[in-house]
Design a protein around this motif. Sequence first.
Motif, PDB file in Angstrom:
ATOM      1  N   GLN A   1      -0.591   7.549  13.406  1.00 39.78           N
ATOM      2  CA  GLN A   1      -1.325   6.464  13.059  1.00 39.78           C
ATOM      3  C   GLN A   1      -0.770   6.146  11.459  1.00 39.78           C
ATOM      4  OE1 GLN A   1      -5.214   8.076  13.442  1.00 39.78           O
ATOM      5  NE2 GLN A   1      -4.932   7.656  15.295  1.00 39.78           N
ATOM      6  N   ALA A   2      -0.521   7.024  10.698  1.00 40.72           N
ATOM      7  CA  ALA A   2      -0.270   6.969   9.346  1.00 40.72           C
ATOM      8  C   ALA A   2       1.219   6.176   9.262  1.00 40.72           C
ATOM      9  CB  ALA A   2      -0.006   8.399   8.375  1.00 40.72           C
ATOM     10  N   ILE A   3       2.169   6.726  10.098  1.00 43.97           N
ATOM     11  CA  ILE A   3       3.501   6.031  10.302  1.00 43.97           C
ATOM     12  C   ILE A   3       3.226   4.716  10.530  1.00 43.97           C
ATOM     13  CG2 ILE A   3       5.676   6.247  11.428  1.00 43.97           C
ATOM     14  CD1 ILE A   3       5.446   9.218  11.454  1.00 43.97           C
TER      15      ILE A   3
ATOM     16  N   SER B   1       2.299  -2.370   7.323  1.00 39.28           N
ATOM     17  CA  SER B   1       2.178  -2.772   6.059  1.00 39.28           C
ATOM     18  C   SER B   1       3.207  -3.377   5.390  1.00 39.28           C
ATOM     19  CB  SER B   1       1.194  -1.955   5.098  1.00 39.28           C
ATOM     20  OG  SER B   1       2.241  -0.854   4.928  1.00 39.28           O
ATOM     21  N   SER B   2       4.184  -3.243   6.150  1.00 36.85           N
ATOM     22  CA  SER B   2       5.773  -3.809   5.623  1.00 36.85           C
ATOM     23  C   SER B   2       5.898  -5.215   6.032  1.00 36.85           C
ATOM     24  CB  SER B   2       6.776  -2.880   6.078  1.00 36.85           C
ATOM     25  OG  SER B   2       7.257  -3.120   7.382  1.00 36.85           O
TER      26      SER B   2
ATOM     27  N   ARG C   1       6.744   2.809   5.248  1.00 32.77           N
ATOM     28  CA  ARG C   1       6.663   1.633   4.876  1.00 32.77           C
ATOM     29  C   ARG C   1       8.013   1.119   3.907  1.00 32.77           C
ATOM     30  NH1 ARG C   1       3.233   1.811   0.893  1.00 32.77           N
ATOM     31  NH2 ARG C   1       1.527   1.295   2.411  1.00 32.77           N
ATOM     32  N   GLU C   2       8.605   2.011   3.237  1.00 37.20           N
ATOM     33  CA  GLU C   2      10.083   1.939   2.932  1.00 37.20           C
ATOM     34  C   GLU C   2      11.017   1.871   3.959  1.00 37.20           C
ATOM     35  OE1 GLU C   2      10.183   1.272  -0.524  1.00 37.20           O
ATOM     36  OE2 GLU C   2       8.212   1.244  -0.501  1.00 37.20           O
TER      37      GLU C   2
END
Length: 376
Positions: free
Chosen positions: A21-23, A29-30, A367-368
């Motif tokens: 979920q974090a990934i 969000s990107s 995100r990056e």
Amino acid sequence: MHILIAPNAFKNSLTAATAAQAIEKGLQSSPLECTTQCFPIADGGDGTASLIIQQLQGAVVQTRVHDPLGRLITASFGLIENDGTAVIEMADASGLRLLKQDELNPLRATSFGTGELIKAALDKGVNQILIAMGGSATVDGGTGILKALGTRFLDVEGYELINLPENLVDLHEVDISQMDTRLSNCEIVVLCDVDNKLLGEKGAAAVFGPQKGADADGVKKLDAALTRLAEVTLKITGKDMTAVKYGGAAGGASSGVYAYLNARLVNGIEHFLTLTSFDVALEQSGLVITGEGSIDEQTLQGKGPFGVASRAKLKNLPVIALAGKVPQQENEQLSKYFDVLIAIGNEPTDIKSAIKNTEQNLVRTAREIAKLLKLG
């Protein structure tokens, strides 16, 4: 682009589901236009059974069992495949997480509660039992499991031994005459997350004993106890507990159920991915992201991210792996499976802080990655 997110748990920090979920949060969000699927994975370690039950929409059954020190607790197992298969998490009944630090004592901790879960599953009429053996507090060679199912461990005078596994050095005979007869009609499959054998420098006592509270003297006693169990078992069953691959998993419990219950010991991640139809999810994907707490050459010995990457490579899919710790130097073997290997930390820090910030670091790193993907 459709991205399949398939991490293992980040030990002592995030479950596999939370890590996924974090990934996903970081990707979404990107500015990258993509779709995602979270497919948290497990390789036989703590949390494997719950993921299998969730993926296959199984039912959960609660029952009363004994914890590693003999205290009554409530544990659970799952029923899948039209209630014909039970899925058991050894850690639910016999796990390290059930004990406080000052309670750890593998010379006395037993797997009896896991045997009670097996018995409860047999009461449901199952014809197959899957056992995920990671995260146990025990180094008893499975004697607790077997005792719960009717086996008796006797000394030279025919008295039943107490305080196992410590007193297994006095073992003379194993009485299986009262073993639960329903076991003969039930296939038992053990999902293993390590391939250690039972004895020696890389055996159950030497490698896992200290993690479960054994000092140097305790490790010697445990190895002697398991050695005696293997000697007597070979005479009774004709099966060599010391030779079987994965036999050291869960403090040797895997080799115990192999010898006495005809259990099949399998690579945990391979069985998990097959059972949960992971290849179907791969078919729809253009990129795979996996990861766990640490990725190094040991990952290639059958750990979760390796299983994911191996299957992705069979379909020529690129694989990105995220971890708290990765090798400092380029590793040729890892590069065959992981196109990109990224450590998620962003500044020098202590291990406690790194574990605390795992979720935040996964979001930021994902995100990056997405921004780089958008650049093409």
